[in-house]
Scaffold this active site. Structure first.
Site, PDB file in Angstrom:
ATOM      1  N   GLU A 176       9.879  51.803  -0.710  1.00  0.00           N
ATOM      2  CA  GLU A 176       9.402  52.903   0.142  1.00  0.00           C
ATOM      3  C   GLU A 176      10.508  53.561   0.974  1.00  0.00           C
ATOM      4  OE1 GLU A 176       6.125  51.336   2.409  1.00  0.00           O
ATOM      5  OE2 GLU A 176       5.075  50.654   0.625  1.00  0.00           O
ATOM      6  N   ASN A 219      10.684  50.643  -5.743  1.00  0.00           N
ATOM      7  CA  ASN A 219       9.219  50.635  -5.693  1.00  0.00           C
ATOM      8  C   ASN A 219       8.726  51.584  -4.603  1.00  0.00           C
ATOM      9  OD1 ASN A 219       6.716  49.293  -6.584  1.00  0.00           O
ATOM     10  ND2 ASN A 219       6.633  48.393  -4.533  1.00  0.00           N
ATOM     11  N   HIS A 256      -1.648  53.197  -5.167  1.00  0.00           N
ATOM     12  CA  HIS A 256      -2.790  53.027  -4.252  1.00  0.00           C
ATOM     13  C   HIS A 256      -3.548  54.348  -4.225  1.00  0.00           C
ATOM     14  CE1 HIS A 256      -1.384  49.179  -2.785  1.00  0.00           C
ATOM     15  NE2 HIS A 256      -0.209  49.689  -2.497  1.00  0.00           N
ATOM     16  N   GLU A 285       1.068  47.933  -7.659  1.00  0.00           N
ATOM     17  CA  GLU A 285       0.141  47.567  -6.573  1.00  0.00           C
ATOM     18  C   GLU A 285      -1.182  48.296  -6.753  1.00  0.00           C
ATOM     19  OE1 GLU A 285       1.949  48.079  -2.712  1.00  0.00           O
ATOM     20  OE2 GLU A 285       3.899  47.351  -3.409  1.00  0.00           O
ATOM     21  N   ASP A 287      -4.632  49.790  -6.842  1.00  0.00           N
ATOM     22  CA  ASP A 287      -6.013  49.670  -6.369  1.00  0.00           C
ATOM     23  C   ASP A 287      -6.556  51.081  -6.202  1.00  0.00           C
ATOM     24  OD1 ASP A 287      -4.744  50.345  -3.942  1.00  0.00           O
ATOM     25  OD2 ASP A 287      -5.258  48.458  -2.953  1.00  0.00           O
TER      26      ASP A 287
HETATM   27  O1  G3I Z   1      -1.254  36.433   8.941  1.00  0.00           O
HETATM   28  C1  G3I Z   1      -1.448  37.163  10.168  1.00  0.00           C
HETATM   29  C2  G3I Z   1      -2.448  36.470  11.037  1.00  0.00           C
HETATM   30  O2  G3I Z   1      -1.982  35.212  11.407  1.00  0.00           O
HETATM   31  C3  G3I Z   1      -2.720  37.359  12.240  1.00  0.00           C
HETATM   32  O3  G3I Z   1      -3.728  36.793  13.017  1.00  0.00           O
HETATM   33  C4  G3I Z   1      -3.145  38.740  11.817  1.00  0.00           C
HETATM   34  C5  G3I Z   1      -3.363  39.667  12.989  1.00  0.00           C
HETATM   35  O4  G3I Z   1      -2.889  40.947  12.783  1.00  0.00           O
HETATM   36  O5  G3I Z   1      -2.146  39.280  10.995  1.00  0.00           O
HETATM   37  C6  G3I Z   1      -1.915  38.542   9.823  1.00  0.00           C
HETATM   38  O6  G3I Z   1      -0.907  39.162   9.089  1.00  0.00           O
HETATM   39  C7  G3I Z   1      -1.269  40.355   8.427  1.00  0.00           C
HETATM   40  C8  G3I Z   1      -0.900  40.219   6.961  1.00  0.00           C
HETATM   41  O7  G3I Z   1      -1.149  41.423   6.287  1.00  0.00           O
HETATM   42  C9  G3I Z   1      -1.682  39.108   6.288  1.00  0.00           C
HETATM   43  O8  G3I Z   1      -3.019  39.396   6.291  1.00  0.00           O
HETATM   44  C10 G3I Z   1      -0.512  41.507   9.035  1.00  0.00           C
HETATM   45  O9  G3I Z   1      -0.963  41.725  10.365  1.00  0.00           O
HETATM   46  C11 G3I Z   1      -0.715  42.756   8.222  1.00  0.00           C
HETATM   47  O10 G3I Z   1       0.124  43.786   8.705  1.00  0.00           O
HETATM   48  C12 G3I Z   1      -0.365  42.504   6.790  1.00  0.00           C
HETATM   49  O11 G3I Z   1      -0.660  43.644   6.040  1.00  0.00           O
HETATM   50  C13 G3I Z   1      -0.008  43.741   4.797  1.00  0.00           C
HETATM   51  C14 G3I Z   1       0.743  45.056   4.724  1.00  0.00           C
HETATM   52  O12 G3I Z   1       1.346  45.189   3.444  1.00  0.00           O
HETATM   53  C15 G3I Z   1       1.826  45.134   5.780  1.00  0.00           C
HETATM   54  O13 G3I Z   1       2.479  46.318   5.713  1.00  0.00           O
HETATM   55  C16 G3I Z   1      -1.057  43.679   3.698  1.00  0.00           C
HETATM   56  O14 G3I Z   1      -1.640  42.362   3.657  1.00  0.00           O
HETATM   57  C17 G3I Z   1      -0.395  43.966   2.346  1.00  0.00           C
HETATM   58  O15 G3I Z   1      -1.389  44.109   1.366  1.00  0.00           O
HETATM   59  C18 G3I Z   1       0.386  45.267   2.427  1.00  0.00           C
HETATM   60  O16 G3I Z   1       1.029  45.467   1.196  1.00  0.00           O
HETATM   61  C19 G3I Z   1       1.779  46.672   1.089  1.00  0.00           C
HETATM   62  C20 G3I Z   1       2.939  46.399   0.158  1.00  0.00           C
HETATM   63  O17 G3I Z   1       3.676  45.298   0.625  1.00  0.00           O
HETATM   64  C21 G3I Z   1       3.816  47.626   0.016  1.00  0.00           C
HETATM   65  N1  G3I Z   1       3.044  48.780  -0.417  1.00  0.00           N
HETATM   66  C22 G3I Z   1       1.865  49.039   0.391  1.00  0.00           C
HETATM   67  C23 G3I Z   1       0.964  47.844   0.490  1.00  0.00           C
HETATM   68  C24 G3I Z   1      -0.304  48.151   1.231  1.00  0.00           C
HETATM   69  O18 G3I Z   1      -0.033  48.479   2.568  1.00  0.00           O
END
Ligand code: G3I
Length: 474
Positions: A176, A219, A256, A285, A287
Site C-alpha cells: 500500500e 501488494n 476488497h 485479500e 472479499d
Molecule cells: O488483538 C487486539 C486485541 O487484543 C485488542 O483488544 C483489539 C482492540 O482494538 O485489537 C486487536 O487487534 C486488532 C487486530 O486487527 C486483530 O483483530 C487491531 O486493533 C486491528 O486494527 C486489526 O485490524 C487488522 C487490519 O488489517 C489493521 O490494519 C485486520 O484484522 C486485518 O484484516 C487488516 O488486514 C488488512 C491487510 O493487512 C492489508 N490490506 C487491507 C486489509 C484490511 O484492512
C-alpha cells in the site's frame, strides 16, 4: 494393506487389539461397503469433479488460500474448514511489523510460527504479509531519522525473512505505498518521508538477498480498475522496476470489493497488463461485501478473470468465515458464521471447475426432486486425547433436501493410524490412511438434520487433525 484393526464400538484409552476373527469380519464388511460404493458412484455423476476450493484450483494450476488468525486455530470448525478447503495461508496480522518487532530488534515469532507450523504440517503454501507497510507499525519506527530508519528496515526484512527462509512462497515486500484518488502519488508514509522514492526498490533488493527463493510482491488495494490513476501509478512503477532490474516477481491485488468499489468490468485487462510486464499476479485479500446471487456473481467474475490470465497463480480470500472478517457486517466471505457454504462458495467452486460433491439425485429413477440436489456437509472435532491417541467425531448434516445415504472420507497423516471406529461402516484405501465412512444400515437424514460417527487415531508422534473429504449424498 490395513495394518491396524478397526473395531465398531467406542474404545477406552487402553483398549487391546481385537481378535483376528473380528478383524476378518470387518474386512468382509469393508468389501461389502466397497461394493455398495460402486452403486453410489454410478448414481453420483459428479464424482470426478473436485469438491473443494483447493482441489479445484489445483486442477487449474492455482492455489486457493485464506487469511488465517492464529488465535482461531483452536476452534475445530474453523480448522476443519481451513484444512478441507484451502492450500495456502496468509497470516492476517501475525507477520506485520508491530506483531513481530514491537520494540527495536526484539522479535516475537510465536503467533506467526503457529500459523507457519499449521500450514507446513498440512502441506499448505504460505504467503508472507507484510514487510514494509505504513500501518501497524510500532511507534518506535516513526521516531527514527533517515539512516536509522534504513538500518531498521534492513534489519527487519533480514530477520523476518531469515526466520521463514524457504517456507514462504511469496512475500508482500511493500504494501500500500500509493495514495488513493486521482493523484497517482506515493503515499506520504514515514518511509517515503525519511527515505524518499527509493525506499521501495531498496526493500526489494534487501528482500532478494534475504531469501532468494521467495517470490517478491508489491501488494495494494484499489488497483483493480485499469483506468484508475492508482492502478496506472503502480503499473508504471513495476514497469520501471522490470526495465532497471529491480527484483520484483509478483503484484498482489488485494481485491476488497463493495458496492462503492465493485469488481470492475476491465479486471481481466488489469491482471493481463500487469502479467505482460513479466510478473506473476496474485489475488491476495479477496472479499466482496454482499450476499446471495449478486455476491456470488462478483466472486465468479474474479475467479474467471484470474483463470483467464496464465500468470495469475492463485487466489487468497481474506478470512475463512464471515464471523471473523475484518468487516464482518458486510458478510464478504465464502462461509457464513456457522461455516455453511454460501452461494458465493458454490460460484467460486463452479468457476474453478469443481462441484460440491452432492448428487443431483435419483437420476436413474426419474427422481422426485429434479432440481433439489441431495447434499451434505461435514464438520470435525476432537473429543478426547490421551498420551498416545485421540478420538475424533465427524458430524454429517443433510443439506436442504432429505438424503437416503451419505459417505465421507477421513484422511489421517502417516504414521497416524485409525485404530477404532463407531457409529459407521468404514472401508479403507491400500495405504490404510484414507477411511471412507458410510452409515450403519439406514443412512436416511431429513433436510437439515445430522448424525455423527467417531474414531480413534493412534498418533504415533503426529498430532495433526484428520483431513475430511467432501460429503457425498444421494
Ligand atoms: O488483538 C487486539 C486485541 O487484543 C485488542 O483488544 C483489539 C482492540 O482494538 O485489537 C486487536 O487487534 C486488532 C487486530 O486487527 C486483530 O483483530 C487491531 O486493533 C486491528 O486494527 C486489526 O485490524 C487488522 C487490519 O488489517 C489493521 O490494519 C485486520 O484484522 C486485518 O484484516 C487488516 O488486514 C488488512 C491487510 O493487512 C492489508 N490490506 C487491507 C486489509 C484490511 O484492512
Amino acid at each position: 494393506m490395513i495394518d491396524t484393526p478397526h473395531t465398531t464400538e467406542r474404545p477406552g484409552p487402553r483398549r487391546r487389539r481385537p481378535r483376528s476373527g473380528l478383524r476378518t469380519a470387518l474386512v468382509l464388511g469393508a468389501s461389502v461397503a466397497l461394493a455398495a460404493a460402486g452403486t453410489l458412484t454410478a448414481l453420483t455423476g459428479t464424482a470426478s469433479a473436485a469438491s473443494t476450493l483447493a482441489a479445484a484450483a489445483a486442477e487449474k494450476g492455482r492455489y486457493f488460500g485464506t487469511a488465517v488468525a492464529a488465535n482461531r486455530l483452536g476452534e475445530s470448525a474453523y480448522v476443519t474448514t481451513l484444512n478441507r478447503e484451502f492450500d495456502s495461508v496468509t497470516a492476517e496480522n501475525e507477520m506485520k511489523w508491530d506483531a513481530l518487532e514491537p520494540s527495536r530488534n526484539s522479535f516475537t515469532f510465536t503467533n506467526a510460527d503457529r500459523i507457519v507450523n499449521h500450514a507446513q504440517s498440512r502441506g499448505m503454501k504460505i504467503r508472507g504479509h507484510t514487510l514494509v507497510w505504513h500501518s501497524q507499525l510500532p511507534s518506535w519506527v516513526g521516531n527514527l531519522s533517515g539512516n536509522d530508519l534504513r538500518s531498521a528496515m534492513t534489519n527487519h526484512i533480514n530477520r523476518v525473512m531469515g526466520q521463514y527462509k524457504g517456507k514462504i512462497h511469496s512475500w508482500d515486500v511493500v504494501n500500500e505505498a500509493f495514495e488513493d484518488g486521482s493523484s497517482g502519488a506515493r503515499r506520504n508514509s514515514v518511509f517515503q518521508q525519511r527515505l524518499g522514492n527509493g525506499y521501495i526498490e531498496e526493500a526489494f533488493r534487501i528482500a532478494r538477498a534475504a531469501d532468494p527463493n521467495a517470490k517478491l510482491c508489491y501488494n495494494d488495494y484499489n488497483t483493480d480498475n485499469w483506468s484508475h490513476a492508482k492502478t496506472q501509478a503502480v503499473y508504471n512503477m513495476v514497469k520501471d522496476f522490470k526495465a532497471r532490474g529491480v527484483p520484483i516477481d509478483c503484484v498482489g491485488f488485494q481485491a476488497h470489493f463493495n458496492s462503492g468499489n465493485p469488481v470492475p468490468n476491465n479486471y481481466h485487462t488489469t491482471l493481463q497488463n500487469f502479467a505482460d510486464l513479466g510478473v506473476d499476479v496474485q489475488i491476495t485479500e479477496l472479499d466482496i461485501a454482499g450476499s446471495g446471487s449478486s455476491q456470488a456473481e462478483q466472486y465468479r467474475g474474479v475467479v474467471q478473470a484470474c483463470l483467464a490470465v496464465s500468470r495469475c497463480t492463485g487466489i487468497t480470500v481474506w478470512g475463512v468465515t464471515d464471523k471473523y472478517s475484518w468487516r464482518s457486517s458486510d458478510t464478504p466471505l465464502l462461509f457464513d458464521g456457522n461455516y455453511n457454504k454460501k452461494p458465493a462458495y458454490d460460484a467460486v467452486l463452479a468457476a474453478l471447475g469443481g462441484s460440491s460433491g452432492g448428487t443431483t439425485g435419483g437420476t436413474t429413477g426419474g427422481g422426485t426432486g429434479g432440481s433439489g440436489g441431495a447434499s451434505c456437509t461435514v464438520t470435525y472435532e476432537e473429543t478426547d486425547r490421551w498420551g498416545d491417541r485421540f478420538n475424533g467425531r465427524v458430524t454429517v448434516k443433510a443439506g436442504s433436501s432429505a438424503i437416503g445415504t451419505w459417505s465421507v472420507t477421513v484422511t489421517v497423516a502417516s504414521p497416524q493410524r485409525i485404530s477404532a471406529t463407531w457409529n459407521g461402516t468404514p472401508s479403507w484405501d491400500s495405504s490404510g490412511t484414507v477411511m471412507t465412512m458410510r452409515p450403519n444400515g439406514n443412512g436416511t437424514l431429513s433436510a437439515g438434520s445430522s448424525t455423527s460417527f467417531g474414531f480413534t487415531v493412534m498418533a504415533n508422534g503426529n498430532w495433526t487433525a484428520p483431513r475430511l473429504g467432501a460429503c457425498t449424498a444421494s
